[in-house]
Design a protein around this motif. Structure first.
Motif, PDB file in Angstrom:
ATOM      1  N   ASP A 206       0.818  -1.361  -0.052  1.00  0.00           N
ATOM      2  CA  ASP A 206      -0.130  -0.054   0.138  1.00  0.00           C
ATOM      3  C   ASP A 206       0.920   1.038  -0.003  1.00  0.00           C
ATOM      4  OD1 ASP A 206      -2.112   1.726  -0.073  1.00  0.00           O
ATOM      5  OD2 ASP A 206      -2.729   1.118   2.015  1.00  0.00           O
ATOM      6  N   LYS A 209      -0.103   5.061   0.939  1.00  0.00           N
ATOM      7  CA  LYS A 209      -0.159   5.636   2.460  1.00  0.00           C
ATOM      8  C   LYS A 209       1.003   5.204   3.024  1.00  0.00           C
ATOM      9  CE  LYS A 209      -5.225   4.652   2.443  1.00  0.00           C
ATOM     10  NZ  LYS A 209      -6.467   3.668   2.966  1.00  0.00           N
ATOM     11  N   ARG A 213       3.935   8.005   5.232  1.00  0.00           N
ATOM     12  CA  ARG A 213       3.717   7.884   6.756  1.00  0.00           C
ATOM     13  C   ARG A 213       5.303   7.540   7.352  1.00  0.00           C
ATOM     14  NH1 ARG A 213      -0.698   3.937   8.480  1.00  0.00           N
ATOM     15  NH2 ARG A 213       0.096   4.363  10.639  1.00  0.00           N
TER      16      ARG A 213
END
Length: 409
Positions: A206, A209, A213
């Motif tokens: 993923d 995302k 982060r």
């Protein structure tokens, strides 16, 4: 054949931290304090601000382009092939120098006198073998090394901030504006590890995302660690740190805790190995991306079918790093690495600045700060490092121009 998506958020943060902790804590304080003097904390703050601007640019680009290659791939997509080439070439040459610096740092702490060079070369060879057997093994080993590093740093900082020094620390040199900026440029070398997360975008779960982060978390953790160590070193060693090859070991000696020195040596060795492992991994992925576009020889684009890693690129990079270890100087390697990395991030900010619409995640002002910061810090690096860096970049540009001309014949 695409790379396999196997890295989680924790894996990506560990790889980013592993790339930064070793360089910042165990290799850069003597030259940085020598340049910035009493302005070392200001230099650290400047380096952190520039790094944050660059990190947001990398995160925004990685979310839109979740492929291997980092800014090489991003700049090709957002600005054009030539910008991408200069970014990728700058990354590869700068980070190869970083690999040599980390290998030398490991050997300085772990090897007996006279054995530093062969031990450094052996470390590069051993970690290249680890990388050739798969990225999940790389992430697991990096996690272990980061934990060892942080435990050792906690011991040094705890004694440094909690014990009364056995002697008055040496005076710090007076700060100058130029010296503070040069110190920030050298310290930036320590912050550049989050690029490894972006260059592995094709292997992250993923990625839109996870990568943004992971970059912010890894950078934030590194800033906290660097600040604590910087304060401890300045309070206990002061100007004496400029002459120290192992400042955290000397910090313990000055704090009357010499018995803990072996713990710091083990932590320093672990941190350096963690940084070296993650560096080798990131350079391999950028080389893979460049080989896919024929910007370096195409035979390096081969991905091993069993382990899903670019083994040819990994092996070639390891051979070059070992050659540098045999002849290089640690401080020169740090300056040369900073030149390549700052140029790489200048292009990253330029590429992120051009993004529009849903691709935008951060204000353009952050990319302006990052780009201007990179230019200022490059201008204040040691002249020899900048001259050699510019020459190698031009050599790469000449190679690509020749390849393109031959392709048209």
């Amino acid at each position: 054949m695409p790379l396999a998506r196997r890295l989680t958020l924790g894996d990506a943060v560990a790889i980013g931290l592993g790339s930064m902790i070793g360089a910042g804590v165990f290799a850069v304080w003597a030259p940085a304090i020598g340049a910035a003097g009493s302005g070392i904390l200001i230099a650290l703050a400047i380096a952190a601000v520039v790094a944050y601007g660059n990190a947001t640019a990398s995160a925004q680009l990685a979310a839109a382009h979740p492929v291997a290659g980092g800014t090489y791939a991003y700049a090709r997509a957002e600005i054009g092939p030539w910008w991408g080439f200069v970014a990728g070439w700058s990354f590869v040459i700068g980070k190869i120098a970083s690999c040599a610096a980390m290998a030398m740092t490991f050997a300085a702490y772990a090897a007996p006198a006279g054995w530093q060079v062969p031990v450094a070369a052996a470390a590069v060879a051993a970690l290249a073998v680890v990388n050739c057997f798969g990225v999940t093994r790389t992430a697991l080993l990096t996690r272990i090394l980061v934990v060892c590093s942080l435990l050792g740093i906690a011991v040094a900082v705890g004694f440094g901030l909690g014990a009364a020094p056995t002697a008055a620390p040496g005076p710090l040199p007076d700060a100058t504006a130029y010296g503070v900026l040069q110190g920030a440029g050298l310290l930036f070398f320590a912050f550049a590890g989050y690029a490894r997360i972006a260059t592995m975008g094709e292997e992250v779960v993923d990625p839109s995302k996870t990568i943004p982060r992971a970059i912010v978390l890894a950078l934030g953790g590194a800033v906290v660690v660097y600040t604590l160590v910087c304060v401890a070193v300045v309070l206990v060693l002061g100007g004496d740190a400029i002459r120290s090859m192992a400042p955290l070991v000397d910090l313990l000696d000055a704090a009357g805790a010499s018995a803990w020195a072996p713990v710091i040596r083990v932590a320093a060795a672990a941190a350096s190995l963690g940084a070296l492992l993650a560096l080798l991994t990131g350079i391999g992925r950028t080389t893979l991306a460049m080989a896919r576009e024929s910007d370096v020889p195409r035979f390096l684009a081969k991905i091993d079918e069993r382990h899903h890693v670019p083994q040819r690129a990994e092996i070639m990079i390891a051979v070059i790093v070992i050659a540098i270890v045999l002849f290089a100087d640690l401080r020169g390697a740090i300056g040369f690495s900073s030149f390549g990395v700052l140029l790489y991030y200048f292009i990253a900010n330029a590429a992120a600045f051009r993004q529009t619409g849903s691709a935008r995640r951060y204000p353009r002002a952050l990319q302006v700060i990052g780009a201007l910061g990179c230019l200022v810090l490059v201008a204040t690096l040691p002249v020899l490092a900048s001259t050699i860096g510019a020459g190698v970049v031009l050599l790469g540009v000449g190679y690509r121009m020749l390849r393109l001309r031959l392709a048209r014949v």
